[in-house]
Scaffold this active site. Structure first.
Site, PDB file in Angstrom:
ATOM      1  N   ASN A   7      -6.067  52.874 -25.807  1.00 15.03           N
ATOM      2  CA  ASN A   7      -4.992  52.402 -24.933  1.00 15.03           C
ATOM      3  C   ASN A   7      -4.771  53.463 -23.859  1.00 15.03           C
ATOM      4  O   ASN A   7      -4.319  54.565 -24.172  1.00 15.03           O
ATOM      5  CB  ASN A   7      -3.688  52.201 -25.720  1.00 15.03           C
ATOM      6  CG  ASN A   7      -3.510  50.763 -26.172  1.00 15.03           C
ATOM      7  OD1 ASN A   7      -4.077  49.853 -25.579  1.00 15.03           O
ATOM      8  ND2 ASN A   7      -2.737  50.570 -27.219  1.00 15.03           N
ATOM      9  N   GLU A  31      10.547  53.806 -30.178  1.00 16.81           N
ATOM     10  CA  GLU A  31       9.935  52.503 -29.953  1.00 16.81           C
ATOM     11  C   GLU A  31       9.595  51.813 -31.266  1.00 16.81           C
ATOM     12  O   GLU A  31       9.251  52.473 -32.250  1.00 16.81           O
ATOM     13  CB  GLU A  31       8.662  52.656 -29.109  1.00 16.81           C
ATOM     14  CG  GLU A  31       8.912  53.247 -27.734  1.00 16.81           C
ATOM     15  CD  GLU A  31       7.618  53.472 -26.961  1.00 16.81           C
ATOM     16  OE1 GLU A  31       6.551  53.080 -27.476  1.00 16.81           O
ATOM     17  OE2 GLU A  31       7.680  54.035 -25.865  1.00 16.81           O
ATOM     18  N   CYS A  67       1.657  53.582 -28.419  1.00 20.57           N
ATOM     19  CA  CYS A  67       2.673  54.526 -28.880  1.00 20.57           C
ATOM     20  C   CYS A  67       3.212  55.380 -27.734  1.00 20.57           C
ATOM     21  O   CYS A  67       2.466  56.093 -27.073  1.00 20.57           O
ATOM     22  CB  CYS A  67       2.062  55.427 -29.957  1.00 20.57           C
ATOM     23  SG  CYS A  67       3.111  56.772 -30.475  1.00 20.57           S
ATOM     24  N   SER A  92      -5.807  59.393 -38.686  1.00 20.63           N
ATOM     25  CA  SER A  92      -6.330  59.349 -37.311  1.00 20.63           C
ATOM     26  C   SER A  92      -7.409  60.417 -37.187  1.00 20.63           C
ATOM     27  O   SER A  92      -7.102  61.595 -37.032  1.00 20.63           O
ATOM     28  CB  SER A  92      -5.193  59.603 -36.313  1.00 20.63           C
ATOM     29  OG  SER A  92      -4.229  58.581 -36.388  1.00 20.63           O
ATOM     30  N   LEU A  93      -8.657  60.004 -37.235  1.00 20.14           N
ATOM     31  CA  LEU A  93      -9.772  60.970 -37.239  1.00 20.14           C
ATOM     32  C   LEU A  93     -10.303  61.188 -35.829  1.00 20.14           C
ATOM     33  O   LEU A  93     -10.286  62.293 -35.304  1.00 20.14           O
ATOM     34  CB  LEU A  93     -10.875  60.457 -38.162  1.00 20.14           C
ATOM     35  CG  LEU A  93     -11.889  61.507 -38.627  1.00 20.14           C
ATOM     36  CD1 LEU A  93     -11.207  62.602 -39.423  1.00 20.14           C
ATOM     37  CD2 LEU A  93     -12.982  60.843 -39.467  1.00 20.14           C
ATOM     38  N   CYS A 109      -2.465  60.559 -26.441  1.00 23.36           N
ATOM     39  CA  CYS A 109      -1.314  59.803 -26.910  1.00 23.36           C
ATOM     40  C   CYS A 109      -0.118  60.050 -26.003  1.00 23.36           C
ATOM     41  O   CYS A 109       0.219  61.196 -25.691  1.00 23.36           O
ATOM     42  CB  CYS A 109      -0.974  60.216 -28.348  1.00 23.36           C
ATOM     43  SG  CYS A 109       0.540  59.470 -28.983  1.00 23.36           S
ATOM     44  N   CYS A 161       6.935  63.784 -30.651  1.00 24.89           N
ATOM     45  CA  CYS A 161       5.929  64.235 -31.621  1.00 24.89           C
ATOM     46  C   CYS A 161       5.457  65.628 -31.225  1.00 24.89           C
ATOM     47  O   CYS A 161       5.272  65.918 -30.042  1.00 24.89           O
ATOM     48  CB  CYS A 161       4.760  63.265 -31.661  1.00 24.89           C
ATOM     49  SG  CYS A 161       3.515  63.689 -32.911  1.00 24.89           S
ATOM     50  N   GLY A 183       5.805  59.644 -33.422  1.00 28.80           N
ATOM     51  CA  GLY A 183       6.006  60.690 -34.408  1.00 28.80           C
ATOM     52  C   GLY A 183       4.929  60.747 -35.478  1.00 28.80           C
ATOM     53  O   GLY A 183       4.127  59.828 -35.656  1.00 28.80           O
ATOM     54  N   GLU A 184       4.914  61.851 -36.215  1.00 27.84           N
ATOM     55  CA  GLU A 184       4.011  62.077 -37.342  1.00 27.84           C
ATOM     56  C   GLU A 184       4.796  61.857 -38.638  1.00 27.84           C
ATOM     57  O   GLU A 184       5.650  62.668 -39.008  1.00 27.84           O
ATOM     58  CB  GLU A 184       3.463  63.508 -37.288  1.00 27.84           C
ATOM     59  CG  GLU A 184       2.803  64.015 -38.555  1.00 27.84           C
ATOM     60  CD  GLU A 184       1.673  63.128 -39.052  1.00 27.84           C
ATOM     61  OE1 GLU A 184       1.739  62.710 -40.226  1.00 27.84           O
ATOM     62  OE2 GLU A 184       0.744  62.850 -38.272  1.00 27.84           O
ATOM     63  N   CYS A 231      -1.478  65.366 -29.520  1.00 28.26           N
ATOM     64  CA  CYS A 231      -2.725  64.636 -29.256  1.00 28.26           C
ATOM     65  C   CYS A 231      -2.778  64.267 -27.776  1.00 28.26           C
ATOM     66  O   CYS A 231      -1.866  63.597 -27.268  1.00 28.26           O
ATOM     67  CB  CYS A 231      -2.797  63.381 -30.115  1.00 28.26           C
ATOM     68  SG  CYS A 231      -2.727  63.718 -31.889  1.00 28.26           S
ATOM     69  N   CYS A 275       5.390  47.841 -36.345  1.00 30.29           N
ATOM     70  CA  CYS A 275       4.941  49.221 -36.132  1.00 30.29           C
ATOM     71  C   CYS A 275       6.201  50.063 -35.895  1.00 30.29           C
ATOM     72  O   CYS A 275       6.958  49.816 -34.951  1.00 30.29           O
ATOM     73  CB  CYS A 275       4.006  49.299 -34.932  1.00 30.29           C
ATOM     74  SG  CYS A 275       3.357  50.949 -34.608  1.00 30.29           S
TER      75      CYS A 275
END
Length: 633
Positions: free
Chosen positions: A360, A152, A404, A278-279, A180, A173, A223-224, A177, A166
């Site tokens: 989201n 995406e 995402c 991303s905390l 996500c 990924c 993805g990371e 998470c 973006c």
């Protein structure tokens, strides 16, 4: 003997034809050029070399991606085709500045050059699968890669004229998470530098066509990025050099891949980009539950210490991302906990910025976004009590699933619904067919029974498979008739004459499969018909064994009470793991051989054509090995 001789002659003719075609292919690509390893190896074929095999599709021949080929390489390719150097500049202007969507739109190019480009080049390899435009102007795309994977990209225009893209860095990924949508899918593979760069190049050229410009890029898509460090770095360097986007306008977001944050801190080959982390949680236990990668990379304290070293070494400010989840991480106590965490690790308040954004929602996570009052209170505490600048961000593209991985999930859900619908229709059709067959069989049996009753001399008919013992005996006799000569015929095949592909060596003992879905369905229908007409002996024990196995499997899954529900890798079954390990072993062996060949070349030995081609595949094999290693973690 005559049949075997004829068969061997046919095989020989076929192999000689293939070898001749291969030799002709090598001759016809004499003008090919393998480019430096700065970018993934590309092989460009001169337009005059049109001797491709009939099995090669027209699309696979288009080896030149006009969105990703560097200008100097395009100049050399067109020069090898017999065109002047300035033609490359014209093509480059059409693609990068004008934003053409068809080679036919390049009007000031000669017709022959346009035809050559249509045959051997394409305006990108990313196939647009779906595009959605939000009422706030956000444009989201799902691209299908050449291997079928979906990624995406999102373009976000703002009222002040800024346009931010973006970008995705991986297909899927592996970070897992739980909030996500991409993390819930699992990891498929790394994106190449060209696949990353093309996402940016397309948006940039389209905006120029509208007299606008792409101002910012954030690696916050699928993805990371830091788990695909090498390819992301190569793409960023090309973005800054070829598209004119400054490094300070590029942000790389990470969940906290500590080893590569340290690499990022001192990497002289990477421009001064911005780093975002991303905390989302301020305690070890909460962050590990929400983001399983936290424990994998040393925990929260290790991450914060690494961020302090990054600030001290680079002198650049970092951004902490915080997705606000109603009732979980949006309370005043959580805000104060975050402030104390920053203070405890000696992060200068003026070198830290916090972006807070309501969550989201995704289908695989039960959390909901925080309300406006909670967002405002969180921001107030961070700024007034701890002196850390905090900005509440507006969620964009909510009406088009712009988060995402959400668009891919929507596409796959729709695809699954269509497949289920087709399956239901097929099952209904099979049921009708089976009912008709059963009626015909029942009618046949009734007719047979009445015939047996009216004809006393006839034996009772048997429905089933009849074996002709006399014919079977004749076949057995004929099968041994040739052995009466007591002669042994020996055959030998020259080993150099047979080409063996190791890639298919592991498939020799796989279970046989039906060639088509129709054959499998027809076999199931006939089996069910026979079983319902002639019930077999009960096999309760066998069914019980199957139930026990499934029950054990389900119990294993139910014992996992962690918050993580989705897979963190695409390799989920034992067979796939075995195949991946075999492939990894082979890649390591190939790369070791390449190392020896390069040492020999350094020592002055000239490599033959086959060895040169193998060395040219080093980058490709390294990337494949990296993806396998990532999958097997």
């Amino acid at each position: 003997l005559t049949v075997m001789t004829t068969l061997l002659c046919s095989i020989a003719v076929s192999l000689r034809t293939k070898l001749s075609a291969h030799a002709f292919s090598i001759t016809s690509t004499a003008t090919s050029r393998t480019f430096p390893r700065t970018y993934p190896t590309r092989l460009f074929v001169a337009a005059s070399s049109s001797s491709s095999s009939s099995s090669t599709t027209a699309e696979s021949q288009k080896v030149i991606n006009l969105h990703t080929i560097p200008k100097d390489e395009l100049e050399e390719v067109l020069k090898s085709w017999g065109y002047p150097k300035f033609r490359a500049n014209q093509v480059y202007t059409f693609v990068r500045e004008t934003g053409v969507i068809s080679i036919d739109d390049m009007h000031n190019l000669p017709l022959k050059l346009r035809n050559d480009l249509k045959e051997y080049a394409s305006l990108g390899t990313l196939q647009l699968d779906l595009e959605m435009i939000s009422k706030d102007g956000t444009k989201k795309r799902a691209y299908r890669l050449q291997d079928g994977q979906l990624i995406e990209s999102v373009l976000m225009p703002y009222e002040d004229g800024r346009c931010t893209a973006c970008i995705s860095s991986q297909a899927g990924c592996a970070m897992g998470c739980v909030f996500c949508a991409t993390g819930q899918m699992g990891f498929a593979r790394q994106l190449t530098p060209d696949e990353i760069f093309e996402q940016v190049s397309r948006f940039a050229s389209e905006l120029k066509k509208e007299k606008k410009r792409l101002s910012n890029i954030v690696f916050m898509g699928m993805g990371e990025p830091l788990a695909n460090y090498r390819n992301v770095k190569a793409a960023i360097n090309r973005i800054t050099q070829e598209l004119g986007i400054g490094a300070r306008r590029i942000t790389v977001s990470t969940v906290g891949v500590v080893p590569n944050i340290k690499k990022l801190t001192t990497d002289p080959e990477l421009p001064q980009i911005r780093l975002a982390v991303s905390l989302h949680c301020a305690s070890e236990e909460e962050r590990t539950a929400l983001m399983p990668a936290n424990a994998r990379y040393g925990g929260l304290d290790e991450l914060m210490t690494t961020l302090r070293d990054y600030i001290d070494t680079t002198g650049r400010r970092i951004t902490l991302e915080w997705a606000l989840i109603e009732g979980q991480n949006d309370t005043p106590d959580t805000a104060r906990k975050l402030g104390r965490l920053i203070k405890r690790h000696n992060l200068r308040p003026d070198m830290v910025h916090i972006n807070v954004i309501p969550l989201n929602p995704t289908g695989g996570f039960a959390g909901t976004p925080s309300g406006r009052s909670r967002v405002n209170e969180f921001v107030r505490i961070m700024e007034q009590d701890f002196g850390v600048s905090t900005t509440p961000r507006v969620r964009r593209g909510i009406d088009i699933d712009a988060g995402c991985g959400q668009l891919k999930a929507t596409i796959e859900k729709k695809k699954k619904e269509e497949e289920d619908k087709k399956k239901r229709l097929l099952e209904e059709k099979n049921e009708i067919t089976m009912e008709n067959d059963q009626r015909e069989l029942k009618s046949f049996m009734e007719e047979s029974s009445s015939t047996a009753t009216t004809l006393p001399s006839a034996t009772t008919p048997m429905v089933g498979v009849y074996e002709d013992e006399e014919e079977e005996q004749q076949e057995e006799d004929s099968s041994y008739s040739d052995q009466g000569t007591n002669q042994v015929v020996k055959f030998s095949i020259d080993q150099d004459f047979v080409v063996i592909d190791d890639d298919y060596g592991d498939d020799d003992f796989e279970d046989p499969e039906f060639e088509t879905e129709w054959e499998l369905q027809e076999a199931d229908r006939l089996i069910n018909l026979v079983q319902q007409s002639f019930p077999a002996a009960p096999a309760q024990q066998q069914k019980q064994d199957v139930v026990d196995v499934n029950k054990s499997y389900n119990n294993d899954n139910d014992d996992d009470n962690s918050i993580l529900k989705g897979p963190t890798t695409k390799i989920t079954d034992e067979e796939a793991v075995i195949k991946a390990r075999k492939r990894r072993k082979k890649l390591l062996r190939n790369l070791k051989q390449i190392g020896k060949l390069k040492d020999s070349e350094t020592a002055g030995k000239e490599l033959n054509e086959e060895q040169t081609l193998k060395v040219a595949r080093e980058e490709e094999w390294l990337m494949e090995l990296e993806s396998l290693e990532h999958n097997l973690q």
